[in-house]
Design an enzyme around this catalytic site. Structure first.
Site, PDB file in Angstrom:
ATOM      1  N   GLY A  29       0.820  -1.205   0.000  1.00  0.00           N
ATOM      2  CA  GLY A  29       0.000   0.000   0.000  1.00  0.00           C
ATOM      3  C   GLY A  29       0.853   1.254   0.000  1.00  0.00           C
ATOM      4  O   GLY A  29       2.059   1.193  -0.228  1.00  0.00           O
ATOM      5  N   ASN A  30       0.215   2.382   0.246  1.00  0.00           N
ATOM      6  CA  ASN A  30       0.955   3.647   0.281  1.00  0.00           C
ATOM      7  C   ASN A  30       0.327   4.581   1.312  1.00  0.00           C
ATOM      8  O   ASN A  30      -0.662   4.240   1.949  1.00  0.00           O
ATOM      9  CB  ASN A  30       0.996   4.280  -1.114  1.00  0.00           C
ATOM     10  CG  ASN A  30      -0.382   4.603  -1.635  1.00  0.00           C
ATOM     11  OD1 ASN A  30      -1.062   5.486  -1.119  1.00  0.00           O
ATOM     12  ND2 ASN A  30      -0.821   3.877  -2.653  1.00  0.00           N
ATOM     13  N   ARG A  31       0.899   5.747   1.471  1.00  0.00           N
ATOM     14  CA  ARG A  31       0.540   6.643   2.575  1.00  0.00           C
ATOM     15  C   ARG A  31      -0.586   7.617   2.272  1.00  0.00           C
ATOM     16  O   ARG A  31      -0.819   8.545   3.039  1.00  0.00           O
ATOM     17  CB  ARG A  31       1.776   7.442   3.011  1.00  0.00           C
ATOM     18  CG  ARG A  31       2.876   6.585   3.579  1.00  0.00           C
ATOM     19  CD  ARG A  31       3.989   7.438   4.159  1.00  0.00           C
ATOM     20  NE  ARG A  31       5.081   6.622   4.638  1.00  0.00           N
ATOM     21  CZ  ARG A  31       5.068   5.985   5.803  1.00  0.00           C
ATOM     22  NH1 ARG A  31       4.029   6.088   6.612  1.00  0.00           N
ATOM     23  NH2 ARG A  31       6.097   5.249   6.162  1.00  0.00           N
ATOM     24  N   SER A  32      -1.265   7.464   1.161  1.00  0.00           N
ATOM     25  CA  SER A  32      -2.332   8.426   0.842  1.00  0.00           C
ATOM     26  C   SER A  32      -3.504   8.293   1.813  1.00  0.00           C
ATOM     27  O   SER A  32      -3.992   7.193   2.067  1.00  0.00           O
ATOM     28  CB  SER A  32      -2.824   8.194  -0.586  1.00  0.00           C
ATOM     29  OG  SER A  32      -3.887   9.079  -0.852  1.00  0.00           O
ATOM     30  N   ALA A  96      -3.548   7.872  -5.113  1.00  0.00           N
ATOM     31  CA  ALA A  96      -2.220   7.286  -5.292  1.00  0.00           C
ATOM     32  C   ALA A  96      -2.446   5.848  -5.763  1.00  0.00           C
ATOM     33  O   ALA A  96      -2.846   4.983  -4.982  1.00  0.00           O
ATOM     34  CB  ALA A  96      -1.454   7.319  -3.977  1.00  0.00           C
TER      35      ALA A  96
END
Ligand code: C5P
Length: 220
Positions: A29-32, A96
């Site tokens: 995943g990512n930090r959005s 993102a």
């Protein structure tokens, strides 16, 4: 705002960050946080638009007046965005979207084997939804991308605007606690055919309103 300059328009906004499954319990995943996309959806509703918000893994309440479609992975986001965005007046890709996903999904949880090294996770490319929207663009449709960069922010943004075929690209610097999960954002909006618009650090709603100002001007 009081000015309903998006009345009669259908806009699609993507928000959040995709999760690319590795096995039934894990993902990349990512930090959005989804805050910027949700601000875009709220401000578009306030300006009179019909809004479809495609939200990936966002822990925020649905914005009043928007149709919310929840998705998980980039592949799900692609399907939802192309379906809702095909005939929309504007599509803003604030999400993102993972550039890569694990090449092979494992049906059962990956186990650790005592004494053995872990298997590497191999990646494969995801489809680029923004580039696809740029290629399929309808007459008069406005396509907006976001680019979070850590280095050479403007040069990378220019290159991305051209490569993805969008009308506007919102570029901002990320990392070092900037942007992700914050209420504030600062950005430069690049236009395919005009001067950049510098948006000083301020609430994500303020940046959203600048984006809609530029979109509304292009829709006229
Ligand atoms: O290439 P990069 O990920 O930096 O591009 C960012 C922009 O492209 C964002 O607007 C994002 O929503 C969009 N994007 C996309 N599909 C991808 C990767 C990014 O639509 N697979």
């Amino acid at each position: 705002g009081a000015d309903e300059d998006l009345a009669g328009r259908h806009v699609v906004v993507s928000a959040g960050g995709t999760r690319e499954p590795i096995d039934p319990v894990r993902f990349i995943g990512n930090r959005s946080s989804g805050l910027q996309g949700y601000a875009l959806a709220r401000t578009a509703v306030a300006r009179g638009a019909r809004v479809t918000l495609v939200a990936a893994n966002v822990a925020l309440p649905d914005p009043a007046g928007a149709d919310v479609v929840r998705v998980g992975s980039a592949e799900e986001m692609r399907k939802a965005v192309l379906e809702a965005g095909g005939a929309a007046d504007a599509v803003v890709m604030a999400a993102a979207v993972a550039d890569f996903r694990p090449a092979g999904y494992r049906d059962s949880k990956i186990k650790k084997t005592p004494g053995a090294e872990p298997e590497p996770i191999r990646l494969t490319k995801n489809p680029d939804i923004l580039a696809e929207l740029g290629q399929r663009r309808q007459d008069g449709q406005v396509i907006v991308g976001f680019a979070a960069e850590t280095d050479d922010v403007l040069a990378n943004g220019r290159e991305k605007l051209a490569r993805k075929g969008c009308d506007l690209l919102v570029v901002n610097q990320v990392g070092d606690g900037l942007t992700f999960g914050q209420a504030d954002n600062a950005a430069t909006v690049l236009a395919v055919d005009g001067d950049p618009t510098v948006v000083p650090r301020g609430p994500k709603e303020a940046l959203a309103d600048v984006v809609w100002d530029l979109v509304a001007a292009r829709l006229e």
